[in-house]
Design an enzyme around this catalytic site. Structure first.
Site, PDB file in Angstrom:
ATOM      1  N   CYS A 103     -56.163 -21.323  -1.316  1.00  0.00           N
ATOM      2  CA  CYS A 103     -55.560 -22.074  -2.431  1.00  0.00           C
ATOM      3  C   CYS A 103     -54.051 -21.899  -2.394  1.00  0.00           C
ATOM      4  CB  CYS A 103     -56.122 -21.557  -3.754  1.00  0.00           C
ATOM      5  SG  CYS A 103     -55.497 -22.420  -5.209  1.00  0.00           S
ATOM      6  N   HIS A 145     -63.461 -27.423  -5.785  1.00  0.00           N
ATOM      7  CA  HIS A 145     -62.310 -26.511  -5.881  1.00  0.00           C
ATOM      8  C   HIS A 145     -61.193 -27.159  -6.713  1.00  0.00           C
ATOM      9  CE1 HIS A 145     -59.349 -23.571  -3.969  1.00  0.00           C
ATOM     10  NE2 HIS A 145     -58.579 -24.457  -4.577  1.00  0.00           N
ATOM     11  N   GLU A 146     -60.854 -28.409  -6.382  1.00  0.00           N
ATOM     12  CA  GLU A 146     -59.763 -29.098  -7.095  1.00  0.00           C
ATOM     13  C   GLU A 146     -60.111 -29.313  -8.557  1.00  0.00           C
ATOM     14  OE1 GLU A 146     -56.917 -29.262  -6.024  1.00  0.00           O
ATOM     15  OE2 GLU A 146     -57.567 -28.678  -4.033  1.00  0.00           O
ATOM     16  N   HIS A 149     -59.790 -26.500 -10.944  1.00  0.00           N
ATOM     17  CA  HIS A 149     -58.429 -26.256 -11.445  1.00  0.00           C
ATOM     18  C   HIS A 149     -58.213 -26.935 -12.800  1.00  0.00           C
ATOM     19  CE1 HIS A 149     -56.296 -24.056  -8.331  1.00  0.00           C
ATOM     20  NE2 HIS A 149     -56.705 -24.882  -7.380  1.00  0.00           N
TER      21      HIS A 149
HETATM   22 ZN    ZN Z   1     -56.604 -24.403  -5.381  1.00  0.00          ZN
END
Ligand code: ZN
Length: 185
Positions: A103, A145-146, A149
């Site tokens: 990341c 993953h995105e 966030h």
């Molecule tokens: Zn990330």
């Protein structure tokens, strides 16, 4: 266009809830400028994705791009540049898919995370039109993953076995079983 500063783990903006953007906001010039900056920032740092909180904007916006040729991915693991607003994930197949993630907000580390292997993503495009797509395997990992966030979640939260959280050099020396993509997003 401008390269934006990327927030690193510990900055509160990465843990804040994000808000949805209205259709009018999505089409506004300042949002288009933010999207352009995010794409430029993602390219500058070699990421496969970037979420708005990573550039200090607490809104539900992310950009993703997985280039099969330049990153030596298998041909089916490709995601052309995509901008997603107000995205939400629905799990289609819970079967875990494991990957050593990185990341841009957690520089220098890799961690092994298992996520559902197949998902649907409902989102709005740059015109505010409602769209949906399905993703599996590595691409499904990148999306999850995105979009994590946007909920204030970092991949390190999902590393179940702390012995599989490592600096890149140690990851490459002790944990990398075979050449594989090494993206940060
Ligand atoms: Zn990330």
């Amino acid at each position: 266009m401008a390269i934006r500063k990327v927030a690193r783990m510990g900055h509160p903006v990465l843990r804040q809830p994000t808000r949805e953007l209205s259709r009018e906001e999505i089409r506004a010039p300042e949002t288009r400028a933010l999207v352009r900056d995010m794409i430029e920032t993602m390219h500058e740092y070699g990421g496969v994705g970037l979420a708005a909180p990573q550039v200090h904007e607490p809104v539900r916006l992310a950009v993703l791009e997985v280039d099969a040729e330049s990153a030596r991915y298998p041909a089916d693991d490709e995601q052309p540049l995509l901008v997603v607003f107000n995205a939400h994930v629905t799990v289609l197949d819970e079967t875990p898919f494991g990957f050593w993630e990185g990341c841009l907000s957690v520089p220098g580390l890799r961690g092994y995370v298992e996520r559902p292997s197949r998902i649907r993503v409902d989102y709005q495009d740059h015109e505010g039109e409602q769209r949906a797509l399905e993703a599996q395997g590595f691409i499904a990992t990148v999306f999850q993953h995105e979009l994590d966030h946007l909920d204030g979640v970092l991949y390190v939260d999902k590393v179940k076995d702390p012995s599989r959280l490592a600096f890149i050099e140690e990851y490459q020396r002790y944990h990398m079983e075979a050449p594989q993509p090494d993206p940060e997003d």
